[in-house]
Design a protein around this motif. Structure first.
Motif: not given
Length: 306
Positions: A60-85
Motif C-alpha cells: 500500500y506504500f507503493f499504491l499510495a505513490n502510484l495514486s500520487f503519480t496518477d494525479i500528477c500525470f493527469t495534472s500535467t495535461t488536462v488543466p491546460k486543456m481546460l483553460v484553453n477551451i
C-alpha cells in the motif's frame, strides 16, 4: 545558399481534439468530470493508506505513490486543456511546452516503474511469504521508490535537453491537446537524428525491461499459486495481485493501443484522440479498480466515510 524558414520559437499552437464550439463545450464538461474523478479517487486511496494502520505495508506504500503519480500525470495535461477551451485559446509558450513535456514524461515513466516495483512486491509476498518483511523492509522500499524517481527524472531531463538543441520552423501546430515528445520533434527544422535515436533506445529500455520484469514476476507467481493445494489459499493469492494485474493490463493495453493506432492512423485529429486513453482514462480507472477489488481498501474507505 537557400534560406530556411526558421525562427526563434516563442509559442506553440495546441490544436486539441475539435474546433467545433459545441463539441468543445462537451469536451470541457467531460474532461472536467474525469479530472475531478481522478483527483477524488486517487486522493481517497492516499488518505486511506495514511489513516488506516492496517495499510501501512509495502504494497500500500507503493499504491499510495502510484495514486500520487496518477494525479500528477493527469495534472500535467488536462488543466491546460481546460483553460484553453474555456478561454478559447490554443497557444502554449515554448517554456511552458517544455515544462509540460518534462513533467509528462517524468510521471508517465514513474507510473511504469512503480507498476514494475509493485509486481516485484507481489512476487516476494506470494513466493517468499516467510521472508517478505525481511526482504521488503522500509529501507529497501525507499530505495526502490528513489530509484524509480531517479530513472524517470534523468530520462526526461535528457530528452528535454536534446529538444532544447533543436531549431524550429514557423509552422508550430501540435495536433494534440498537450505537448508530446514525438510531435514536438517533428516540428523541428534542424536534424533530429540524435533525438530520434535517444527516444528509440530510451523507449525500448524503459518500457521493455519493466514489462519483462512484470511478466517474469507473474510467471513465478502463477507457478507458486498452482502449487498451493487449498482452493481458499489459491483464491487469497490471486486476490492479492488481482487489482494490480488489472491495472497493468489496462496501462500496457492502452499504451500498446496508442502505439499501434499512431502507426495506423494518418489523420492528425483522430490520432490526437487516442492518447486520451492513457493520459486521462487510465489514471481515472485505477482507484476504482483497487477500491472495487481490494477488501482492505474498501474497509479503509468505509472507515473514513463513517
Amino acid at each position: 545558399m537557400e534560406l530556411k524558414n526558421e525562427t526563434r520559437v516563442s509559442e506553440f499552437s495546441l490544436l486539441g481534439l475539435s474546433e467545433d464550439t459545441e463539441v468543445q463545450s462537451l469536451l470541457f464538461a467531460l474532461f472536467l468530470m474525469m479530472y475531478l474523478a481522478t483527483l477524488i479517487g486517487n486522493l481517497l486511496i492516499i488518505l486511506a493508506t495514511i489513516l488506516d494502520a492496517h495499510l501501512h505495508t509495502p504494497m500500500y506504500f507503493f499504491l499510495a505513490n502510484l495514486s500520487f503519480t496518477d494525479i500528477c500525470f493527469t495534472s500535467t495535461t488536462v488543466p491546460k486543456m481546460l483553460v484553453n477551451i474555456h478561454t478559447e485559446t490554443k497557444t502554449i509558450s515554448y517554456r511552458n511546452c517544455l515544462t509540460q513535456l518534462y513533467f509528462f514524461m517524468v510521471f508517465g515513466q514513474l507510473d511504469n516503474l512503480l507498476l514494475t516495483v509493485m509486481a516485484y512486491d507481489h512476487y516476494v509476498a506470494i513466493c517468499y511469504p516467510l521472508h517478505y518483511m525481511i526482504i521488503m523492509n522500509l529501507r529497501f522500499c525507499d530505495f526502490l521508490l528513489l530509484a524509480s524517481w531517479l530513472f524517470s527524472v534523468l530520462d526526461s531531463l535528457l530528452q528535454c535537453l536534446m529538444v532544447l538543441q533543436l531549431t524550429f520552423c514557423i509552422e508550430l501546430e501540435i495536433p494534440h491537446f498537450f505537448c508530446e515528445l514525438t510531435q514536438v520533434i517533428q516540428l523541428a527544422c534542424s536534424d533530429t537524428f540524435l533525438n530520434d535515436l535517444l527516444k528509440y533506445f530510451a523507449t525500448r529500455i524503459l518500457a521493455v525491461i519493466p514489462l519483462t520484469g512484470i511478466l517474469f514476476s507473474y510467471s513465478k507467481i502463477v507457478c507458486s499459486i498452482l502449487r498451493i493445494s487449498s482452493r481458499g489459499g489459491k483464491y487469497k493469492a490471486f486476490s492479492t495481485c488481482g487489482s494490480h494485474l488489472s491495472v497493468v493490463t489496462l496501462f500496457y493495453g492502452t499504451a500498446l493501443g496508442v502505439y499501434l493506432s499512431s502507426a495506423a492512423v494518418q489523420n492528425a485529429r483522430t490520432s490526437a484522440i487516442v492518447p486520451v486513453m492513457y493520459t486521462v482514462v487510465t489514471p481515472m480507472l485505477n482507484p476504482f479498480i483497487y477500491s472495487l477489488r481490494n477488501k482492505d481498501i474498501k474497509h479503509a474507505l468505509r472507515t473514513i466515510s463513517s
